[in-house]
Write a protein that holds these residues in place. Structure first.
Motif, PDB file in Angstrom:
ATOM      1  N   ARG A 534       0.791  -1.088  -0.056  1.00 55.64           N
ATOM      2  CA  ARG A 534      -0.092  -0.098  -0.141  1.00 55.64           C
ATOM      3  C   ARG A 534       0.970   1.370   0.111  1.00 55.64           C
ATOM      4  O   ARG A 534       0.679   2.161  -0.582  1.00 55.64           O
ATOM      5  N   THR A 555      -8.604   9.221  -3.833  1.00 52.08           N
ATOM      6  CA  THR A 555      -9.142   8.107  -2.973  1.00 52.08           C
ATOM      7  C   THR A 555     -10.019   8.307  -1.924  1.00 52.08           C
ATOM      8  O   THR A 555     -10.614   9.659  -1.849  1.00 52.08           O
ATOM      9  N   PRO A 556     -10.952   7.340  -1.837  1.00 55.72           N
ATOM     10  CA  PRO A 556     -10.401   5.854  -1.877  1.00 55.72           C
ATOM     11  C   PRO A 556     -10.600   5.667  -3.582  1.00 55.72           C
ATOM     12  O   PRO A 556     -11.643   6.070  -4.077  1.00 55.72           O
ATOM     13  N   ASN A 584     -10.393  -5.455   2.276  1.00 53.23           N
ATOM     14  CA  ASN A 584     -10.438  -3.921   2.601  1.00 53.23           C
ATOM     15  C   ASN A 584      -9.785  -3.649   4.158  1.00 53.23           C
ATOM     16  O   ASN A 584      -9.146  -2.595   4.244  1.00 53.23           O
ATOM     17  N   ASP A 585     -10.032  -4.393   5.210  1.00 51.87           N
ATOM     18  CA  ASP A 585      -9.315  -4.226   6.504  1.00 51.87           C
ATOM     19  C   ASP A 585      -7.765  -4.134   6.380  1.00 51.87           C
ATOM     20  O   ASP A 585      -7.222  -3.249   7.145  1.00 51.87           O
ATOM     21  N   ASN A 588      -6.483  -1.149   4.454  1.00 51.22           N
ATOM     22  CA  ASN A 588      -6.519   0.254   4.918  1.00 51.22           C
ATOM     23  C   ASN A 588      -6.296   0.408   6.242  1.00 51.22           C
ATOM     24  O   ASN A 588      -6.652   1.070   7.058  1.00 51.22           O
ATOM     25  N   GLU A 593     -11.451   6.161   9.119  1.00 49.70           N
ATOM     26  CA  GLU A 593     -12.818   5.760   8.490  1.00 49.70           C
ATOM     27  C   GLU A 593     -12.863   7.234   7.633  1.00 49.70           C
ATOM     28  O   GLU A 593     -12.935   8.327   7.988  1.00 49.70           O
ATOM     29  N   GLU A 596      -9.937   5.854   3.496  1.00 54.18           N
ATOM     30  CA  GLU A 596      -9.303   4.720   2.861  1.00 54.18           C
ATOM     31  C   GLU A 596      -8.598   4.965   1.547  1.00 54.18           C
ATOM     32  O   GLU A 596      -8.759   5.879   0.865  1.00 54.18           O
ATOM     33  N   THR A 599     -10.753   0.414  -2.055  1.00 54.42           N
ATOM     34  CA  THR A 599     -11.941  -0.608  -1.297  1.00 54.42           C
ATOM     35  C   THR A 599     -12.424  -1.075  -2.424  1.00 54.42           C
ATOM     36  O   THR A 599     -12.547  -0.657  -3.752  1.00 54.42           O
TER      37      THR A 599
END
Length: 793
Positions: A534, A555-556, A584-585, A588, A593, A596, A599
């Motif tokens: 990432r 982004t996202p 996704n967890d 990111n 929140e 991100e 996703t």
């Protein structure tokens, strides 16, 4: 142009074509098995099965979808076909020869093989004098097929199989395309103003034609054979194409490159015959659109074709009818929601002849595998099941190679995509997000993050019906056992050595231990490694934005997964949500929140199989899973799929060359105009040019496959469902059925029997052992190719 063909959606893995059965004995006369396997056992002559979907077309010059060609394999015979040991033999051909360079193949046809209509009557057409002439298969029928496929106006999905190998194929295809471009007054296709060519000289048209050939084929313009204005007449009349009827019953194929494996292509529908008079009657739009609009020369006739059922009736006048043991075949289209328990119950009620035993069906699992009850199971296992009827065996057959696919240039018109997350003017997913994602897909580090960020420990949880969730894992596009070199060495051994060399491993065996079948160690990444990916992707995006301040990537980044959960039921919604949420967890992790980076969003709006299929075949997604199975006996059949304008390029957005960005060793963003597939295309071209040795050819293809999977990052292989242990109960026995790792052999029903009572697993093991012995003897005697020579020898 793109020519998607025998691709298959993951739906095919959900709705199984189970081993078949009859609802009754099919008549008062008892039938007994002849031949070496289950000799003397009582059999039936009616054969019933489930299908995932009905036929869309029986036009063999149009479609190469497995849902269609599985039927054509039983309605129309070609020049050659594989036997029960996979050996390629003559079928309609009575003799065959090849030149020393493997560039010209000549086949003499069996004489007086009739063409039949669906009702079993011989087709009659009028000759030029107006006389009725009963039609038989002739060499011109094969020429006719090539003419139909290579006519650009017909928009055949399978023209690539002809243009790739047949001399003059690109010339004729592009000539017919040129005529349409001129007629349409096109002003800038392939950089040519076609409107001005309507009244231009033939020399000018010939020059434009060479430009078009280079554009469509991907050839370097200097490699396109010279075409003069005086050549256009012979191009137009098809005489320069290397498919010729040298006499009434002799068909000749002249290739544009040496190809020892070329006869394996002839087991596919694009090389099946089409009667010229019948086709002229129905035209391309009508041919193959109903049972009445097809001619038959094979073992079966189509007696019913609807949205819910397909029925075959044995062709009693088939020239080899003695090998057709089933009189009636009934294929029923299964509902999308059919369960393993329902299939088992259908077997137990005599509706079908076999079923796959699945853990999902807890009652059936206890009844056949463990013994006892679902609440208190016994000690039976997959390898040693409780019921003696279970056919427990370790599979090693070739099936679809399933792989994640990224679409790097998705259609941005959301009006065309109502059954996606972007349909209906969704406020959560604006249309601009597609264009944003398309930009991000040009960055290698972003593509890698998506594909390598998926955790197979989560994704493979969908394999609830296997004892090992990684049983189906496959990490190469080309499957094991597909082709072997002149020293009987599996092509994948070359890939493992290529992988080892690039990764600094000791040898190919060390690579196989990491990325071989049923292994995830070399393709699955830890949370920490994903966060590093990432960071690299974020760095690349930041540098891209610095270079493009007026059109940055925001982004996202939204990645829509096509998925099947919109219609496949609660269990599949849960399964897809599990790996997507985990992705996704992981990707990111540590981000607040709303902040991100990227996703994956699962599409739940495709609420029927038709909607999901339409989305997939139109490439209305950024992430999808596709399956591919080879067309012919060479690695090129897999690796040509993802070259620029390759067989599957519609689904990756690479019909045309695409830009690429990547971080170099100094972490500086490098821009490559049209560079996404440039290196890969060159490697495939280099490999297919090697014809003197499969050893050298396979080594070069392995380098190309490594580049595709480990550097390009537009696909990631993940499974093949025909490996590991399988358990089923069935009355069908297919030890005399044609079989091969390519072509349509596995769909042929000749040689198959359906017993009145299902045999035991032990009886099947005896049959498998006997078949294995017979195969070894046959291969030692003839080798894998036994099509040369004559029936009279």
């Amino acid at each position: 142009m793109t020519f998607p063909k025998k691709t298959a959606l993951l739906l095919a893995a959900l709705v199984l074509v189970v081993p078949l059965s009859s609802c009754d004995g099919g008549g008062s006369d008892k039938i007994y098995v002849t031949g070496p396997y289950f000799t003397g056992y009582e059999a039936k002559d009616v054969y019933n099965a489930y299908l995932g979907s009905s036929i869309s077309t029986l036009n063999s010059a149009k479609s190469q979808s497995a849902t269609d060609v599985r039927h054509l394999a039983n309605f129309v015979d070609g020049l050659v076909m594989n036997n029960e040991f996979g050996i390629l033999e003559r079928q309609l051909a009575s003799s065959a020869s090849v030149n020393a360079e493997y560039t010209q193949f000549d086949f003499t046809l069996k004489q007086n093989v009739p063409w039949f209509t669906y009702d079993g009557a011989q087709y009659v057409a009028k000759n030029t004098e107006g006389q009725d002439v009963p039609q038989v298969v002739k060499a011109d029928d094969f020429v006719n097929t090539a003419e139909i496929i290579l006519n650009y106006a017909n928009e055949s999905e399978i023209a690539y199989m002809v243009t790739m190998f047949i001399d003059g194929g690109w010339e004729y295809y592009c000539y017919t395309e040129m005529l349409k471009l001129i007629k349409d007054r096109n002003t800038n296709y392939a950089g040519v103003n076609w409107m001005t060519l309507k009244s231009a000289s033939n020399d000018a048209k010939a020059t434009a034609l060479m430009t078009l050939i280079a554009y469509e084929s991907g050839m370097d313009p200097i490699d396109v054979p010279l075409i003069l204005g005086e050549d256009l007449e012979n191009i137009a009349n098809f005489s320069r194409v290397g498919v010729k009827a040298t006499s009434e019953y002799v068909i000749q194929y002249r290739l544009n490159q040496p190809a020892r494996f070329f006869p394996t292509l002839l087991t596919y529908a694009p090389f099946y015959p089409i009667n010229r008079a019948f086709f002229a009657q129905h035209k391309f739009a009508g041919f193959g659109t109903s049972k009445e609009k097809l001619l038959y020369n094979g073992p079966y006739l189509c007696s019913e074709w609807s949205d819910t059922k397909v029925q075959y009736t044995r062709n009693e006048n088939y020239y080899n009818v003695k090998d057709v043991h089933i009189k009636t075949v009934n294929y029923m289209v299964a509902p999308d929601t059919i369960s393993y328990a329902e299939m088992r119950e259908d077997f137990e009620n005599g509706v079908i002849d076999g079923f796959t035993i699945a853990k999902e069906d807890s009652v059936g699992w206890a009844q056949y595998i463990t013994g006892g009850t679902p609440e208190a199971p016994g000690s039976g296992t997959v390898q040693n099941p409780y019921s003696p009827l279970v056919n427990s065996r370790e599979l090693n057959t070739i099936d679809y190679t399933w792989h994640f696919t990224l679409n790097v240039e998705r259609e941005t018109d959301v009006g065309l995509q109502p059954n996606t997350i972007f349909g209906g003017d969704s406020p959560d997913y604006p249309a601009s997000a597609i264009a944003n994602t398309n930009k991000a897909m040009k960055i290698k580090e972003v593509r890698r993050l998506i594909l390598d960020g998926i955790d197979f420990e989560q994704y493979n949880q969908t394999n609830t019906n296997t004892e090992d969730i990684h049983q189906y894992q496959l990490n190469t596009l080309t499957p094991p056992g597909y082709v072997f070199d002149e020293n009987d060495r599996d092509y994948l051994e070359y890939y493992y050595e290529e992988y080892a060399e690039n990764k600094g491993l000791e040898n190919g065996e060390a690579a196989k231990a990491l990325i071989g079948p049923q292994k995830i160690e070399g393709v699955n990444y830890s949370d920490a490694e994903v966060l590093t990916m990432r960071a690299e992707a974020a760095d690349a995006v930041a540098q891209y934005n610095a270079l493009n301040p007026t059109d940055p990537i925001t982004t996202p980044i939204i990645v829509e997964n096509a998925g099947l959960a919109g219609y496949a039921g609660t269990s599949y919604i849960t399964a897809e949500a599990r790996w997507i949420n985990d992705f996704n967890d992981r990707v990111n992790s540590g981000l607040a929140e709303g902040n991100e980076f990227l996703t994956i969003v699962n599409n739940l709006k495709a609420t029927t199989s038709d909607k999901a299929s339409n989305n997939a075949y139109a490439a209305y997604y950024t992430l999808n899973t596709w399956g591919w199975i080879g067309d012919y006996a060479d690695p090129l059949t897999y690796l040509h799929t993802y070259v620029t304008n390759g067989d599957m390029s519609l689904f990756t957005g690479t019909k045309a060359a695409r830009d690429n960005y990547y971080l170099n060793a100094s972490d500086e963003l490098v821009y490559e105009e049209d560079g996404l597939l440039e290196d890969y295309d060159d490697l495939v071209d280099d490999a297919k040019a090697i014809t003197s040795s499969n050893d050298l050819r396979y080594d070069a293809f392995a380098e190309a496959e490594y580049e595709l999977i480990n550097n390009v990052y537009i696909i990631k292989p993940h499974s093949m469902n025909s490996q590991g242990w399988a358990v089923s109960v069935s009355r069908a026995i297919g030890y005399e059925n044609p079989t091969a790792s390519y072509g349509l052999a596995d769909y042929r029903l000749t040689g198959m029997w359906v017993l009145v009572e299902p045999p035991t697993g032990a009886e099947r093991q005896v049959a498998r052992d006997l078949q294995s012995q017979k195969k070894a003897v046959a291969l030692a005697e003839t080798g894998i190719y036994n099509y040369l020579g004559s029936d009279e020898e």
